[in-house]
Motif scaffolding. Sequence first.
Motif, mmCIF file in Angstrom:
data_model
loop_
_atom_site.group_PDB
_atom_site.id
_atom_site.type_symbol
_atom_site.label_atom_id
_atom_site.label_comp_id
_atom_site.label_asym_id
_atom_site.label_seq_id
_atom_site.Cartn_x
_atom_site.Cartn_y
_atom_site.Cartn_z
ATOM 1 N N ALA A 1 1.308 -1.355 -0.011
ATOM 2 C CA ALA A 1 0.014 0.462 -0.433
ATOM 3 C C ALA A 1 1.279 1.072 0.067
ATOM 4 O O ALA A 1 0.997 2.495 -1.089
ATOM 5 N N ARG A 2 2.096 1.374 1.190
ATOM 6 C CA ARG A 2 3.053 2.051 0.912
ATOM 7 C C ARG A 2 3.962 2.505 -0.400
ATOM 8 O O ARG A 2 3.434 3.966 -0.769
ATOM 9 N N ARG A 3 3.843 1.771 -0.929
ATOM 10 C CA ARG A 3 4.736 1.513 -2.647
ATOM 11 C C ARG A 3 3.568 2.463 -3.629
ATOM 12 O O ARG A 3 3.980 3.019 -4.105
ATOM 13 N N VAL A 4 2.198 1.997 -3.068
ATOM 14 C CA VAL A 4 1.438 2.131 -4.719
ATOM 15 C C VAL A 4 1.308 3.763 -4.155
ATOM 16 O O VAL A 4 0.878 4.684 -5.416
ATOM 17 N N GLU A 5 0.732 4.005 -3.023
ATOM 18 C CA GLU A 5 0.750 5.252 -2.133
ATOM 19 C C GLU A 5 1.472 6.570 -2.899
ATOM 20 O O GLU A 5 1.607 7.172 -3.880
ATOM 21 N N ARG A 6 2.864 6.009 -2.467
ATOM 22 C CA ARG A 6 3.963 6.730 -3.038
ATOM 23 C C ARG A 6 4.236 6.615 -4.403
ATOM 24 O O ARG A 6 4.471 8.449 -5.160
ATOM 25 N N ASN A 7 3.622 5.914 -5.070
ATOM 26 C CA ASN A 7 3.996 6.638 -7.365
ATOM 27 C C ASN A 7 2.720 6.991 -7.062
ATOM 28 O O ASN A 7 2.935 7.780 -8.206
ATOM 29 N N TRP A 8 1.533 6.862 -7.043
ATOM 30 C CA TRP A 8 0.597 7.809 -7.046
ATOM 31 C C TRP A 8 0.446 9.124 -6.868
ATOM 32 O O TRP A 8 0.285 10.065 -7.269
#
Length: 194
Positions: A122-129
């Motif tokens: 979730a953290r990686r997805v949020e960082r990407n977004w």
Amino acid sequence: MARTKEFDPDAALRAALELFWRRGYEATSMSDLVEHLGVGRASIYATFGNKRELYLKALAHYEQGLLPDLLADLSRPGPALPGVRALVRRYAAEASADDSRLHGCFVTNTAAELAPHDTDAARRVERNWDQLETVLHTTLARARAEGELPAGRDPLALARMLLVLLQGMRVVGKASPDPARMRDAAEQALALLG
């Protein structure tokens, strides 16, 4: 004396990414990875860790190619809005193209499959977004400063709307081969830019 690796870790990581991207995390077993990579289970564990760690490394590898291309497309000299329009239309076209439609976006796939129950994913997805939103916001702020975007338009709100649209197109495109649906959604969103 330490043994040298009998395989190319970068090639194995790319192969793992391809398999996870095609099948998803849950549907990919360690046996599938061993067979697809042509690397022994012990070597996979020694090099990449467990399946989850390998998946997160594959996600990081995928992300490395995203932002530089996006920055290059949106930071070209001259008017800013044509780059944003081209990006949205490209996402719409890719979302309905057979080759990319079936796979979707690896980040979006991760958001749907792992992020609800895996805080690292979730953290990686949020960082990407966050990165995508920041690039869009910066580009739209430049467009407003240069008079391309009406003064009453909020670049941050527009960037967030486009982020949600782009990710939504990736999800809808996995199940719907209708290019008109993507094209119409893209054009309606772009009409908001003025």
